[in-house]
Design an enzyme around this catalytic site. Structure first.
Site, mmCIF file in Angstrom:
data_model
loop_
_atom_site.group_PDB
_atom_site.id
_atom_site.type_symbol
_atom_site.label_atom_id
_atom_site.label_comp_id
_atom_site.label_asym_id
_atom_site.label_seq_id
_atom_site.Cartn_x
_atom_site.Cartn_y
_atom_site.Cartn_z
ATOM 1 C CB CYS A 76 -0.872 0.059 1.457
ATOM 2 S SG CYS A 76 -2.098 1.442 1.212
ATOM 3 C CB CYS A 80 -1.518 3.806 8.067
ATOM 4 S SG CYS A 80 -2.572 4.431 6.911
ATOM 5 C CB CYS A 83 -1.008 -0.210 8.029
ATOM 6 S SG CYS A 83 -1.860 -1.489 7.117
ATOM 7 C CB CYS A 120 -15.639 -7.501 6.762
ATOM 8 S SG CYS A 120 -14.742 -5.816 6.504
ATOM 9 C CB CYS A 151 -18.643 -5.541 5.775
ATOM 10 S SG CYS A 151 -17.592 -3.903 6.339
ATOM 11 C CB CYS A 211 -18.251 -0.339 9.442
ATOM 12 S SG CYS A 211 -17.310 -1.355 10.628
ATOM 13 N NE ARG A 283 -17.314 -6.088 14.165
ATOM 14 C CZ ARG A 283 -17.750 -5.335 13.142
ATOM 15 N NH1 ARG A 283 -16.702 -4.749 12.520
ATOM 16 N NH2 ARG A 283 -18.841 -5.323 12.422
HETATM 17 N N1 SAM Z 1 -6.619 0.335 3.029
HETATM 18 C C1 SAM Z 1 -8.034 0.702 3.684
HETATM 19 C C2 SAM Z 1 -8.331 1.747 4.515
HETATM 20 O O1 SAM Z 1 -7.002 2.100 5.080
HETATM 21 O O2 SAM Z 1 -9.015 2.300 4.788
HETATM 22 C C3 SAM Z 1 -8.664 -0.497 4.182
HETATM 23 C C4 SAM Z 1 -7.978 -1.505 5.130
HETATM 24 S S1 SAM Z 1 -7.131 -0.830 6.745
HETATM 25 C C5 SAM Z 1 -6.171 -2.023 6.935
HETATM 26 C C6 SAM Z 1 -8.476 -0.837 7.679
HETATM 27 C C7 SAM Z 1 -8.425 -0.502 9.280
HETATM 28 O O3 SAM Z 1 -7.608 -1.430 9.864
HETATM 29 C C8 SAM Z 1 -7.479 0.565 9.306
HETATM 30 O O4 SAM Z 1 -8.033 1.946 9.360
HETATM 31 C C9 SAM Z 1 -7.109 0.577 10.932
HETATM 32 O O5 SAM Z 1 -8.060 1.143 11.708
HETATM 33 C C10 SAM Z 1 -7.144 -0.966 11.032
HETATM 34 N N2 SAM Z 1 -5.690 -1.523 11.315
HETATM 35 C C11 SAM Z 1 -4.887 -1.650 10.376
HETATM 36 N N3 SAM Z 1 -3.813 -2.393 11.106
HETATM 37 C C12 SAM Z 1 -3.859 -2.322 12.252
HETATM 38 C C13 SAM Z 1 -3.258 -2.682 13.514
HETATM 39 N N4 SAM Z 1 -1.832 -3.087 13.393
HETATM 40 N N5 SAM Z 1 -3.701 -2.602 14.616
HETATM 41 C C14 SAM Z 1 -5.137 -2.287 14.675
HETATM 42 N N6 SAM Z 1 -5.810 -1.923 13.857
HETATM 43 C C15 SAM Z 1 -5.103 -1.822 12.489
HETATM 44 C C1 DTB Z 2 -11.262 -2.826 11.717
HETATM 45 O O1 DTB Z 2 -11.736 -1.541 12.391
HETATM 46 N N1 DTB Z 2 -10.561 -3.572 11.967
HETATM 47 C C2 DTB Z 2 -10.086 -4.558 10.965
HETATM 48 C C3 DTB Z 2 -10.968 -4.065 9.853
HETATM 49 N N2 DTB Z 2 -11.625 -2.780 10.227
HETATM 50 C C4 DTB Z 2 -10.625 -4.082 8.580
HETATM 51 C C5 DTB Z 2 -8.539 -4.711 10.612
HETATM 52 C C6 DTB Z 2 -7.846 -4.754 11.680
HETATM 53 C C7 DTB Z 2 -6.413 -4.975 10.996
HETATM 54 C C8 DTB Z 2 -5.449 -5.557 12.152
HETATM 55 C C9 DTB Z 2 -3.977 -5.728 11.623
HETATM 56 C C10 DTB Z 2 -3.995 -6.805 10.487
HETATM 57 O O2 DTB Z 2 -4.467 -8.145 10.784
HETATM 58 O O3 DTB Z 2 -3.316 -6.605 9.324
HETATM 59 FE FE1 SF4 Z 3 -2.815 1.206 3.388
HETATM 60 FE FE2 SF4 Z 3 -2.701 0.065 5.799
HETATM 61 FE FE3 SF4 Z 3 -3.161 2.616 5.566
HETATM 62 FE FE4 SF4 Z 3 -5.088 0.869 4.523
HETATM 63 S S1 SF4 Z 3 -4.256 1.240 6.737
HETATM 64 S S2 SF4 Z 3 -4.452 2.721 3.704
HETATM 65 S S3 SF4 Z 3 -3.883 -0.885 4.054
HETATM 66 S S4 SF4 Z 3 -1.337 1.690 4.772
#
Ligand code: SAM
Ligand code: DTB
Ligand code: SF4
Length: 336
Positions: A76, A80, A83, A120, A151, A211, A283
């Site tokens: 990506c 973030c 992430c 989802c 979702c 959501c 959740r």
């Molecule tokens: N790329 C898209 C976006 O960012 O909107 C969708 C997928 S993104 C992985 C969805 C959500 O997962 C993020 O907004 C964040 O709140 C959550 N998330 C990602 N990494 C995480 C982590 N290490 N621990 C907890 N929540 C996480």
């Molecule tokens: C949300 O609030 N939590 C989920 C879902 N929406 C997409 C994602 C959590 C991701 C946790 C880190 C991972 O497994 O990559």
């Molecule tokens: Fe990309 Fe992860 Fe940010 Fe979603 S949360 S936009 S997958 S870097």
């Protein structure tokens, strides 16, 4: 708000705006300060208030089960800081291009057999391109045909994209605010807070359920947690589904090594979400694998009534389904 008595009536809106009645019906206005007062309550008073609200609006022992699948993983462009899927961090996540309809149907069928009611699909995009939307609409309709709620979480939506997803049968779109506007810049620089609010408007405008939640444990203050809850609660109407994630620390991400937040702070955040968004499904999201069962039980007591169910979140682990089924049984909770 009376504190300590636990006697809750739906919060009175003090605004004198002509739309105040409508605002109050769907989303009473909460200030950061008022939510801060909730978070500062003695723990038992806060939980009692949350549990009282919970019982007014929900089946007290019901839990909604959603299964996640990463349909496009890693690589990506965004930054973030939490992430594991951001291309710029070296986390060991293997990139995977978008899954086929057959692969997704197989995973969704398994999720349904395990007892999930919502499926989802997450994609590691800044946002989808038109050809991605076309592929996603195929996935969404195939999952919907299995009799599951659908979702998707695909990033920023441009005008018109949400309508195409709705048309394919999308029930919910997940797009998190992640944290308070003030703390946000410490976590993400490649997109603005406002862009998140704009995407949420697109989703709402297409009659898709919203959501939207955030992450706790990123080194934010209690005030920042109050700021996140205020943003969510003041969306008008507030989200139908509010995922509260406990940061999963992944090696290679900038937030790896952040001092662990006291889990009671996480429980408090769940309680504040429950009190301020009484009708929402709250959740207990990422972070359960790292969380003792007793803390999870406190989250349910604080008003959480939804979980991610299945061995994996997107790229990291989640408790396995047998373990979760056993936990629900021990606590006398049933699937909604
Ligand atoms: N790329 C898209 C976006 O960012 O909107 C969708 C997928 S993104 C992985 C969805 C959500 O997962 C993020 O907004 C964040 O709140 C959550 N998330 C990602 N990494 C995480 C982590 N290490 N621990 C907890 N929540 C996480
Ligand atoms: C949300 O609030 N939590 C989920 C879902 N929406 C997409 C994602 C959590 C991701 C946790 C880190 C991972 O497994 O990559
Ligand atoms: Fe990309 Fe992860 Fe940010 Fe979603 S949360 S936009 S997958 S870097």
């Amino acid at each position: 708000m009376e504190s300590g008595t636990g006697l809750i009536s739906e919060k009175q809106c003090t605004h004198h705006h002509p739309d105040a009645a409508i605002q109050q019906e769907s989303s009473p206005h909460w200030s950061v300060k008022e939510i801060g007062v909730l978070l500062d309550l003695p723990f038992s008073d806060l939980i009692f208030q949350a549990q009282t609200v919970h019982r007014q609006y929900h089946d007290a022992n019901g839990v909604q089960l959603s299964t996640l699948l990463s349909v496009k993983t890693g690589g990506c462009s965004e930054d973030c800081a939490y992430c594991p899927q951001a291309a710029r961090y070296h986390t060991g996540v293997e990139n995977q291009s978008i899954l086929s309809r057959e692969e997704v149907v197989a995973a969704a069928t398994k999720a349904k057999e395990s007892g999930a009611t919502r499926f989802c699909m997450g994609a590691a995009w800044r946002g989808p391109k038109q050809r991605d939307i076309e592929h996603m609409t195929g996935l969404i309709s195939a999952v919907k045909d299995l009799g599951l709620e659908t979702c998707a979480t695909l990033g920023i939506l441009k005008p018109g994209q949400a309508a195409q997803l709705k048309e394919a049968g999308l029930d919910y779109y997940n797009h998190n605010l992640d944290t308070s506007p003030e703390f946000y810049g410490e976590i993400i620089t490649t997109r603005e807070y406002q862009s998140r609010l704009d995407t949420l408007e697109e989703v709402r405008g297409s009659n898709i359920n919203v959501c939207c939640g955030g992450i706790v444990g990123m080194g934010e203050s209690r005030t920042a947690r109050a700021g996140l809850i205020a943003q969510l609660a003041n969306l008008n109407p507030y989200p139908e589904s509010v995922p509260i994630n406990y940061l999963v620390q992944v090696e290679g991400t900038p937030l790896y090594g952040t001092p662990e937040l006291d889990p009671f702070e996480f429980v408090r955040t769940i309680a504040a979400a429950r009190i301020t968004m009484p009708k929402a499904k709250v959740r207990l999201s990422a972070g359960r694998r790292q969380m003792p069962e007793a803390i999870q039980a406190l989250c349910f007591l604080a008003g959480a009534n939804s979980i991610f169910y299945g061995d994996k979140l997107l790229t990291t682990g989640n408790p396995d389904t047998e373990q979760d089924a056993a936990l629900l049984k021990k606590l006398g909770l049933h699937a909604l």
